[in-house]
Design a protein around this motif. Structure first.
Motif, PDB file in Angstrom:
ATOM      1  N   THR A 154      31.029  48.790  39.419  1.00  0.00           N
ATOM      2  CA  THR A 154      31.923  49.407  40.411  1.00  0.00           C
ATOM      3  C   THR A 154      31.353  49.311  41.818  1.00  0.00           C
ATOM      4  O   THR A 154      32.012  49.696  42.784  1.00  0.00           O
ATOM      5  N   LYS A 155      30.109  48.829  41.939  1.00  0.00           N
ATOM      6  CA  LYS A 155      29.472  48.705  43.252  1.00  0.00           C
ATOM      7  C   LYS A 155      28.865  47.316  43.381  1.00  0.00           C
ATOM      8  O   LYS A 155      27.646  47.156  43.465  1.00  0.00           O
ATOM      9  N   GLU A 200      41.026  33.778  43.648  1.00  0.00           N
ATOM     10  CA  GLU A 200      41.236  35.140  44.135  1.00  0.00           C
ATOM     11  C   GLU A 200      40.462  35.347  45.432  1.00  0.00           C
ATOM     12  O   GLU A 200      39.345  34.871  45.592  1.00  0.00           O
ATOM     13  N   VAL A 201      41.095  36.050  46.373  1.00  0.00           N
ATOM     14  CA  VAL A 201      40.459  36.381  47.647  1.00  0.00           C
ATOM     15  C   VAL A 201      40.233  37.886  47.686  1.00  0.00           C
ATOM     16  O   VAL A 201      41.167  38.673  47.525  1.00  0.00           O
ATOM     17  N   ILE A 202      38.972  38.288  47.901  1.00  0.00           N
ATOM     18  CA  ILE A 202      38.604  39.692  47.888  1.00  0.00           C
ATOM     19  C   ILE A 202      38.132  40.087  49.288  1.00  0.00           C
ATOM     20  O   ILE A 202      37.274  39.415  49.861  1.00  0.00           O
ATOM     21  N   PRO A 203      38.666  41.153  49.870  1.00  0.00           N
ATOM     22  CA  PRO A 203      38.179  41.598  51.179  1.00  0.00           C
ATOM     23  C   PRO A 203      36.811  42.254  51.045  1.00  0.00           C
ATOM     24  O   PRO A 203      36.505  42.899  50.039  1.00  0.00           O
ATOM     25  N   PRO A 211      35.680  48.015  44.500  1.00  0.00           N
ATOM     26  CA  PRO A 211      35.755  47.899  43.026  1.00  0.00           C
ATOM     27  C   PRO A 211      36.892  46.969  42.626  1.00  0.00           C
ATOM     28  O   PRO A 211      38.012  47.081  43.110  1.00  0.00           O
ATOM     29  N   ARG A 212      36.569  46.028  41.755  1.00  0.00           N
ATOM     30  CA  ARG A 212      37.566  45.057  41.332  1.00  0.00           C
ATOM     31  C   ARG A 212      37.250  44.649  39.890  1.00  0.00           C
ATOM     32  O   ARG A 212      36.115  44.253  39.613  1.00  0.00           O
TER      33      ARG A 212
END
Length: 276
Positions: A93-94, A122-125, A156-157
């Motif tokens: 989660t971190k 996938e693009v994650i900020p 968190p992803r």
């Protein structure tokens, strides 16, 4: 009578000597006993510490030592030392990404800057969380490039796992309604930058002043206008560009004269200046 007194004193002295020797042996044995008890307590403590319990549920990672390090891999029968990392349990989660920022750009990177992390499709900020004060060691295995470790914090992803390969873009600046041209259209000559622009009389050399740049485009501060058509990869099609690129670095007086004096008939691969 005198002989009896002598024997009595001799016996008393022998008994006292034997008593002192026995006391000394007892003290030594007591010290040895305490040492053995302390050793036994340490061994019992080490035996308890040999049982490793996970503080939380999750993925367990066995650290693998690099070939040039003396620390062996964690495996059955391996000798370990105190304070050695045996297992790692990442908190999914971190998650974060560690990237190396080149020394030419690290001064522009600030804590909190926006970053985009591309993981497959996938693009994650993300955001810059920390920047190392000391550079990582440079050597032949890194191409002698000096880089600073920078941590990008991720939200968190689901699906993120340690060791995944990602592509990170840190946004150093944003330009709105700015004129830009492809990097391949620019030629550096001494302390100025040049491009070649298509005009009614042919291809003309044009000095330009540049701003921020990425791998594809460069912002043009002065020297071009919207709608100007520039030659892409001029060193392959413009003789003048080939001559300038082949010249050694020197004073401006060694450069070609007025841009309007040089012409070429090649107009292939011309591309208009664009706006972001």
């Amino acid at each position: 009578m005198t002989l009896d007194n002598y024997k009595k004193k001799k016996s008393v002295q022998e008994f006292k000597s034997a008593l002192e020797a026995a006391k000394a042996r007892l003290a030594a044995e007591e010290v040895s006993l305490r040492l053995e008890k302390d050793r036994l307590d340490r061994e019992r403590e080490q035996l308890v510490n040999c049982v490793i319990k996970s503080p939380a549920a999750g993925m367990v990672i066995f650290p693998s030592a690099a070939e040039w390090k003396d620390t062996p891999d964690i495996e059955e029968g391996a000798v370990v030392r105190e304070q050695q990392t045996l297992l790692m349990i990442p908190d999914l989660t971190k998650m974060q990404v560690k990237v190396g920022i080149h020394e030419s750009k690290v001064d522009r990177v600030q804590i909190g800057m926006v970053a985009t992390v591309r993981l497959q499709n996938e693009v994650i900020p993300g955001a810059v969380d920390s920047i190392a004060e000391v550079t990582r060691p440079a050597g032949w295995w890194t191409g002698n490039m000096v880089k600073y470790d920078t941590i990008i914090k991720l939200p968190p992803r689901p699906g993120l796992k340690p060791g995944m390969s990602v592509v990170v873009d840190v946004v150093l600046a944003q330009h709105i309604d700015a004129l830009k041209i492809p990097v391949a259209a620019i030629v550096q000559s001494n302390d100025e930058y040049l491009c070649w622009v298509k005009s009614p009389s042919g291809i003309r050399r044009r000095p330009i002043q540049l701003g921020d740049s990425n791998d594809e485009f460069t912002v043009v501060a002065t020297g071009l206008k919207r709608g100007n058509e520039v030659v892409l990869n001029p060193m392959a099609y413009v003789d003048e560009a080939q001559q300038i690129a082949a010249r050694p670095v020197g004073p401006k007086s060694e450069q070609l004269s007025d841009p309007e004096a040089a012409e070429t008939e090649s107009t292939s691969d011309a591309e208009p200046a664009t706006q972001s």
